[in-house]
Design a protein around this motif. Structure first.
Motif, mmCIF file in Angstrom:
data_model
loop_
_atom_site.group_PDB
_atom_site.id
_atom_site.type_symbol
_atom_site.label_atom_id
_atom_site.label_comp_id
_atom_site.label_asym_id
_atom_site.label_seq_id
_atom_site.Cartn_x
_atom_site.Cartn_y
_atom_site.Cartn_z
ATOM 1 N N MET A 1 0.836 -1.176 0.000
ATOM 2 C CA MET A 1 0.000 0.000 0.000
ATOM 3 C C MET A 1 0.884 1.243 0.000
ATOM 4 S SD MET A 1 -3.141 -0.985 2.502
ATOM 5 C CE MET A 1 -4.131 0.277 1.786
ATOM 6 N N PRO A 2 0.442 2.353 -0.634
ATOM 7 C CA PRO A 2 1.245 3.573 -0.711
ATOM 8 C C PRO A 2 1.527 4.185 0.659
ATOM 9 C CG PRO A 2 -0.661 3.698 -2.186
ATOM 10 C CD PRO A 2 -0.773 2.440 -1.408
ATOM 11 N N GLY A 3 0.603 4.143 1.583
ATOM 12 C CA GLY A 3 0.799 4.711 2.904
ATOM 13 C C GLY A 3 1.848 3.960 3.704
ATOM 14 N N ASP A 4 1.925 2.632 3.506
ATOM 15 C CA ASP A 4 2.903 1.819 4.230
ATOM 16 C C ASP A 4 4.326 2.160 3.803
ATOM 17 O OD1 ASP A 4 0.916 0.592 5.659
ATOM 18 O OD2 ASP A 4 0.774 -1.146 4.299
ATOM 19 N N GLU A 5 4.536 2.404 2.520
ATOM 20 C CA GLU A 5 5.872 2.748 2.024
ATOM 21 C C GLU A 5 6.338 4.088 2.606
ATOM 22 O OE1 GLU A 5 5.784 2.697 -2.210
ATOM 23 O OE2 GLU A 5 5.329 0.558 -2.310
ATOM 24 N N GLU A 6 5.431 5.041 2.678
ATOM 25 C CA GLU A 6 5.768 6.351 3.241
ATOM 26 C C GLU A 6 6.095 6.225 4.728
ATOM 27 O OE1 GLU A 6 3.477 10.530 4.028
ATOM 28 O OE2 GLU A 6 3.123 9.542 2.090
ATOM 29 N N PHE A 7 5.306 5.417 5.440
ATOM 30 C CA PHE A 7 5.561 5.199 6.867
ATOM 31 C C PHE A 7 6.909 4.516 7.077
ATOM 32 C CE2 PHE A 7 5.199 2.469 10.666
ATOM 33 C CZ PHE A 7 5.026 3.459 11.622
ATOM 34 N N ALA A 8 7.225 3.520 6.239
ATOM 35 C CA ALA A 8 8.502 2.808 6.342
ATOM 36 C C ALA A 8 9.668 3.750 6.054
ATOM 37 C CB ALA A 8 8.523 1.615 5.386
ATOM 38 N N ALA A 9 9.505 4.645 5.095
ATOM 39 C CA ALA A 9 10.568 5.611 4.774
ATOM 40 C C ALA A 9 10.795 6.568 5.936
ATOM 41 C CB ALA A 9 10.212 6.377 3.505
ATOM 42 N N GLU A 10 9.725 7.029 6.579
ATOM 43 C CA GLU A 10 9.844 7.920 7.731
ATOM 44 C C GLU A 10 10.515 7.208 8.899
ATOM 45 O OE1 GLU A 10 6.016 9.526 8.662
ATOM 46 O OE2 GLU A 10 5.870 10.601 6.753
ATOM 47 N N LEU A 11 10.164 5.928 9.104
ATOM 48 C CA LEU A 11 10.772 5.137 10.171
ATOM 49 C C LEU A 11 12.263 4.942 9.921
ATOM 50 C CD1 LEU A 11 9.264 3.826 12.601
ATOM 51 C CD2 LEU A 11 9.705 1.648 11.473
ATOM 52 N N LEU A 12 12.627 4.616 8.674
ATOM 53 C CA LEU A 12 14.030 4.445 8.307
ATOM 54 C C LEU A 12 14.799 5.743 8.493
ATOM 55 C CD1 LEU A 12 16.334 2.780 7.122
ATOM 56 C CD2 LEU A 12 15.526 3.455 4.837
ATOM 57 N N GLU A 13 14.188 6.858 8.094
ATOM 58 C CA GLU A 13 14.843 8.165 8.252
ATOM 59 C C GLU A 13 15.111 8.464 9.727
ATOM 60 O OE1 GLU A 13 14.103 12.913 7.313
ATOM 61 O OE2 GLU A 13 12.682 11.419 6.541
ATOM 62 N N GLU A 14 14.155 8.183 10.592
ATOM 63 C CA GLU A 14 14.337 8.429 12.020
ATOM 64 C C GLU A 14 15.433 7.533 12.600
ATOM 65 O OE1 GLU A 14 14.273 10.054 15.614
ATOM 66 O OE2 GLU A 14 13.282 10.834 13.836
ATOM 67 N N GLU A 15 15.478 6.268 12.192
ATOM 68 C CA GLU A 15 16.527 5.359 12.656
ATOM 69 C C GLU A 15 17.905 5.840 12.197
ATOM 70 O OE1 GLU A 15 15.599 1.358 11.497
ATOM 71 O OE2 GLU A 15 13.780 1.288 12.703
ATOM 72 N N LEU A 16 17.994 6.316 10.976
ATOM 73 C CA LEU A 16 19.264 6.842 10.465
ATOM 74 C C LEU A 16 19.699 8.101 11.226
ATOM 75 C CD1 LEU A 16 18.796 6.313 6.623
ATOM 76 C CD2 LEU A 16 20.358 5.072 8.153
ATOM 77 N N ARG A 17 18.751 8.978 11.560
ATOM 78 C CA ARG A 17 19.064 10.169 12.354
ATOM 79 C C ARG A 17 19.616 9.780 13.724
ATOM 80 N NH1 ARG A 17 16.931 14.992 10.342
ATOM 81 N NH2 ARG A 17 15.256 14.709 8.855
ATOM 82 N N GLN A 18 18.983 8.811 14.362
ATOM 83 C CA GLN A 18 19.444 8.372 15.678
ATOM 84 C C GLN A 18 20.830 7.741 15.597
ATOM 85 O OE1 GLN A 18 16.381 5.842 17.300
ATOM 86 N NE2 GLN A 18 14.914 7.528 17.511
ATOM 87 N N ALA A 19 21.056 6.927 14.568
ATOM 88 C CA ALA A 19 22.377 6.305 14.400
ATOM 89 C C ALA A 19 23.449 7.363 14.150
ATOM 90 C CB ALA A 19 22.339 5.304 13.247
ATOM 91 N N ALA A 20 23.157 8.348 13.334
ATOM 92 C CA ALA A 20 24.121 9.416 13.057
ATOM 93 C C ALA A 20 24.409 10.231 14.304
ATOM 94 C CB ALA A 20 23.599 10.313 11.935
ATOM 95 N N ALA A 21 23.387 10.469 15.117
ATOM 96 C CA ALA A 21 23.587 11.235 16.356
ATOM 97 C C ALA A 21 24.504 10.504 17.317
ATOM 98 C CB ALA A 21 22.239 11.519 17.015
ATOM 99 N N VAL A 22 24.454 9.187 17.320
ATOM 100 C CA VAL A 22 25.307 8.396 18.214
ATOM 101 C C VAL A 22 26.696 8.192 17.617
ATOM 102 C CG1 VAL A 22 25.601 6.113 19.257
ATOM 103 C CG2 VAL A 22 23.365 7.232 19.307
ATOM 104 N N LEU A 23 26.765 7.813 16.351
ATOM 105 C CA LEU A 23 28.040 7.458 15.725
ATOM 106 C C LEU A 23 28.840 8.656 15.234
ATOM 107 C CD1 LEU A 23 26.781 4.374 13.704
ATOM 108 C CD2 LEU A 23 28.032 4.375 15.879
ATOM 109 N N ASP A 24 28.171 9.705 14.808
ATOM 110 C CA ASP A 24 28.864 10.878 14.259
ATOM 111 C C ASP A 24 28.125 12.149 14.698
ATOM 112 O OD1 ASP A 24 30.663 12.404 12.840
ATOM 113 O OD2 ASP A 24 29.644 12.137 10.914
#
Length: 149
Positions: A1-24
């Motif tokens: 579904m189109p809404g699920d892909e957008e939600f997954a992208a937002e979730l991935l973006e948030e996880e990447l932000r958290q990883a960058a805040a810790v690692l760099d």
């Protein structure tokens, strides 16, 4: 579904932000520079032109040492008189009014000053290198020309 892909992208973006805040993490100095750059957002500010500089316009006095530098800036009806010394600066905004004054210089903005009801202000931190003043007068922003202390 189109809404699920957008939600997954937002979730991935948030996880990447958290990883960058810790690692760099962003260095504190760089964060402060970004905050200061944002403070320069008032591109529609009126520029106060230098109308008097005691280094250029005043007659030298023989034997005088450590003489304060006197500056006058003007933007429309607002005039700012400033005395720059080794101990800091003091001045007056005319017409007299309470104004918030920020000393701009280098990568950091100095502590904001506030003028009294007569427009007078003082700052006890010596000004070094290039500097300018940003005055917040009600809804109006006035920025002086940059000068070298």
């Amino acid at each position: 579904m189109p809404g699920d892909e957008e939600f997954a992208a937002e979730l991935l973006e948030e996880e990447l932000r958290q990883a960058a805040a810790v690692l760099d993490p962003v260095p504190a100095e760089l964060r402060q520079i970004a905050v200061d750059a944002y403070a320069l957002r008032d591109l529609d500010a009126r520029v106060a032109e230098l109308t008097f500089d005691s280094l250029v316009d005043a007659l030298p006095v023989r034997g005088a040492v450590d003489v304060p530098r006197m500056l006058t800036f003007q933007a429309g009806e607002v005039t700012v008189d400033v005395e720059v010394t080794a101990q800091g600066l003091m001045g007056q905004v005319l017409p007299p009014q309470p104004v918030r004054i920020e000393i701009l210089g280098g990568p950091r903005t100095g502590s904001p000053l506030t003028s009294d009801d007569l427009g007078r202000f003082t700052g006890d931190v010596p000004v070094s290198g290039p500097f300018a003043l940003r005055l917040l007068t009600g809804g109006d922003v006035v920025v002086t020309e940059w000068l070298r202390a």
